[in-house]
Design a protein around this motif. Structure first.
Motif, PDB file in Angstrom:
ATOM      1  N   VAL A 108       0.674  -0.946  -0.060  1.00  0.00           N
ATOM      2  CA  VAL A 108      -0.078  -0.210  -0.072  1.00  0.00           C
ATOM      3  C   VAL A 108       0.942   1.362  -0.158  1.00  0.00           C
ATOM      4  O   VAL A 108       1.842   1.306   0.591  1.00  0.00           O
ATOM      5  N   SER A 160      -5.794   9.620   1.255  1.00  0.00           N
ATOM      6  CA  SER A 160      -6.564  10.662   1.836  1.00  0.00           C
ATOM      7  C   SER A 160      -7.539   9.870   2.820  1.00  0.00           C
ATOM      8  O   SER A 160      -8.086  10.581   3.673  1.00  0.00           O
ATOM      9  N   ILE A 161      -7.588   8.785   3.138  1.00  0.00           N
ATOM     10  CA  ILE A 161      -8.020   7.951   4.072  1.00  0.00           C
ATOM     11  C   ILE A 161      -7.294   7.781   5.415  1.00  0.00           C
ATOM     12  O   ILE A 161      -7.839   7.563   6.550  1.00  0.00           O
ATOM     13  N   ASN A 164      -8.222   7.839   9.104  1.00  0.00           N
ATOM     14  CA  ASN A 164      -9.484   7.083   9.624  1.00  0.00           C
ATOM     15  C   ASN A 164      -9.123   5.654   9.295  1.00  0.00           C
ATOM     16  O   ASN A 164      -9.942   4.581   9.566  1.00  0.00           O
ATOM     17  N   CYS A 165      -8.007   5.214   8.589  1.00  0.00           N
ATOM     18  CA  CYS A 165      -7.756   4.064   8.410  1.00  0.00           C
ATOM     19  C   CYS A 165      -7.309   3.141   9.446  1.00  0.00           C
ATOM     20  O   CYS A 165      -6.407   3.427  10.213  1.00  0.00           O
ATOM     21  N   THR A 166      -8.140   1.987   9.577  1.00  0.00           N
ATOM     22  CA  THR A 166      -7.802   0.937  10.825  1.00  0.00           C
ATOM     23  C   THR A 166      -7.075  -0.208  10.280  1.00  0.00           C
ATOM     24  O   THR A 166      -6.731  -1.122  11.369  1.00  0.00           O
ATOM     25  N   ILE A 167      -6.589  -0.234   9.163  1.00  0.00           N
ATOM     26  CA  ILE A 167      -5.933  -1.585   8.650  1.00  0.00           C
ATOM     27  C   ILE A 167      -4.454  -1.244   8.377  1.00  0.00           C
ATOM     28  O   ILE A 167      -3.768  -2.330   7.707  1.00  0.00           O
ATOM     29  N   LEU A 174      -1.540  -4.265   7.773  1.00  0.00           N
ATOM     30  CA  LEU A 174      -1.058  -4.444   6.484  1.00  0.00           C
ATOM     31  C   LEU A 174       0.386  -4.279   6.674  1.00  0.00           C
ATOM     32  O   LEU A 174       1.117  -4.816   5.760  1.00  0.00           O
ATOM     33  N   LYS A 234      -7.481  -0.302  -4.125  1.00  0.00           N
ATOM     34  CA  LYS A 234      -8.425   0.320  -3.235  1.00  0.00           C
ATOM     35  C   LYS A 234      -9.506  -0.296  -2.839  1.00  0.00           C
ATOM     36  O   LYS A 234      -9.838  -0.395  -1.522  1.00  0.00           O
ATOM     37  N   GLU A 271      -8.694  -2.740  -0.293  1.00  0.00           N
ATOM     38  CA  GLU A 271      -8.373  -1.953   1.086  1.00  0.00           C
ATOM     39  C   GLU A 271      -9.760  -1.555   1.787  1.00  0.00           C
ATOM     40  O   GLU A 271      -9.830  -1.787   2.856  1.00  0.00           O
ATOM     41  N   TYR A 272     -10.885  -1.050   1.176  1.00  0.00           N
ATOM     42  CA  TYR A 272     -11.864  -0.983   1.531  1.00  0.00           C
ATOM     43  C   TYR A 272     -12.563  -2.103   2.030  1.00  0.00           C
ATOM     44  O   TYR A 272     -13.368  -2.049   3.151  1.00  0.00           O
ATOM     45  N   LEU A 287     -11.255  -4.533   3.417  1.00  0.00           N
ATOM     46  CA  LEU A 287     -10.851  -5.074   4.494  1.00  0.00           C
ATOM     47  C   LEU A 287     -11.238  -4.271   5.623  1.00  0.00           C
ATOM     48  O   LEU A 287     -11.522  -4.498   6.579  1.00  0.00           O
ATOM     49  N   ILE A 288     -11.254  -2.790   5.378  1.00  0.00           N
ATOM     50  CA  ILE A 288     -11.753  -1.850   6.201  1.00  0.00           C
ATOM     51  C   ILE A 288     -13.267  -2.166   6.591  1.00  0.00           C
ATOM     52  O   ILE A 288     -13.536  -2.076   7.821  1.00  0.00           O
ATOM     53  N   ARG A 340     -18.084   6.801   8.482  1.00  0.00           N
ATOM     54  CA  ARG A 340     -16.933   6.572   9.371  1.00  0.00           C
ATOM     55  C   ARG A 340     -15.659   6.594   8.839  1.00  0.00           C
ATOM     56  O   ARG A 340     -14.707   7.258   9.501  1.00  0.00           O
ATOM     57  N   TYR A 341     -15.357   6.276   7.291  1.00  0.00           N
ATOM     58  CA  TYR A 341     -14.082   6.154   7.160  1.00  0.00           C
ATOM     59  C   TYR A 341     -13.746   7.102   6.029  1.00  0.00           C
ATOM     60  O   TYR A 341     -12.849   7.032   5.253  1.00  0.00           O
ATOM     61  N   ALA A 342     -15.064   7.949   5.509  1.00  0.00           N
ATOM     62  CA  ALA A 342     -14.828   8.965   4.507  1.00  0.00           C
ATOM     63  C   ALA A 342     -14.215   8.211   3.282  1.00  0.00           C
ATOM     64  O   ALA A 342     -13.671   8.793   2.441  1.00  0.00           O
ATOM     65  N   ILE A 343     -15.269   7.368   3.069  1.00  0.00           N
ATOM     66  CA  ILE A 343     -15.202   6.458   1.707  1.00  0.00           C
ATOM     67  C   ILE A 343     -16.398   6.852   0.714  1.00  0.00           C
ATOM     68  O   ILE A 343     -17.454   7.309   1.344  1.00  0.00           O
TER      69      ILE A 343
END
Ligand code: SF4
Ligand code: SF4
Lengths: 133, 133
Positions: free
Chosen positions: A91, A102-103, A106-109, A113, B6, B9-10, B12-13, B33-36
């Motif tokens: 990533v 941009s995330i 907020n990214c929790t992973i 990773l 992406k 990634e999304y 997984l999130i 919550r994650y601004a996606i």
DNA sequence: GGAACTCGGACTAAAACGGTCCTATTTATG
DNA sequence: CATAAATAGGACCGTTTTAGTCCGAGTTCC
């Protein structure tokens, strides 16, 4: 999506060929032997040379030879040489590159990773060119 | 070049979020919550549902819940659900896919790459969704 | 001087990626 | 029963990446 590019594949094929050859190997020799585009493999070879994995000998009867022992060249070395060191990441936020995601906040992973990426690197680092001859 | 998309990634999130949630999680909840992008995460969720990793509940107050225990869902499962099982391969000739490489007969590296791919899968298979919550 | 090389940039067609938009269907709730 | 909030899913689109070509220039051996 985890596929490696043709350039990397050609690079690995070329590295293997050079490692197995007694004398210098030219781009033409490789492109003929494996039915690859000459121009393309030539560029890959140039990148490998620029990265210091192989040394070039210009002029007639020129070509390439390994710069160091095949056992001292990892798959990671080849990939980095061709794709640029920044591509080593699974990533982009984990590579020392500029553009962060941009995330990101907020990214929790990204931490998990990171662990995966570490394990992946392990695989590519331990595999050497000498193991594919 | 080894970067995952992406969408993955999304995915997984989203999986992490659903695994951590007590009740059902809607696409809007996750996208906020994650601004996606809502549309985007919605499509990813649909794929995950279609693959049987999560179960959907339509209608008002609907959303998604895990289909089985988080410890029983590997990263590979998520990747395959989103990208299609054929994408599991590091090179296309090693996936059970149709289009084989034009170089195939001359290729000297497919066997070594097969070993690498096996190791890679090991990494993605052993990592479960439960480990990223 | 010419043949056989490496070097390296410019260029291109096609595919993949990331994302939007729009419509239909399902379902809880007032 | 009407409506709002959800999932379901296809069509579309701009940008980037990929894979590959082409061409000119420098180098070295003969
Ligand atoms: S921040 Fe999260 S989403 Fe953004 S690149 Fe890093 S891992 Fe992927
Ligand atoms: S045959 Fe060799 S080059 Fe073609 S895809 Fe398989 S590994 Fe890559």
């Amino acid at each position: 999506m985890l596929k490696l590019s043709k350039k990397v594949e050609y690079g690995l094929i070329a590295m293997r060929h050079i490692a197995a050859a007694q004398s210098v190997s030219s781009a033409k020799e490789i492109s003929d032997r494996y039915a690859i585009s000459h121009d393309l493999v030539a560029k890959v070879l140039q990148k490998l040379a620029k990265a210091g994995l192989i040394v070039s000998q210009q002029g007639m009867n020129g070509g390439y030879t390994l710069a160091r022992r095949a056992a001292d060249i990892s798959i990671t070395n080849v990939i980095d040489a061709i794709e640029g060191a920044a591509s080593a990441g699974i990533v982009q936020c984990l590579t020392a590159d500029d553009g962060i995601c941009s995330i990101y906040d907020n990214c929790t992973i990204k931490n998990p990773l990171g662990k995966i990426q570490h394990n992946l690197h392990q695989v590519f680092n331990t595999m050497k060119v000498s193991e594919i001859v």
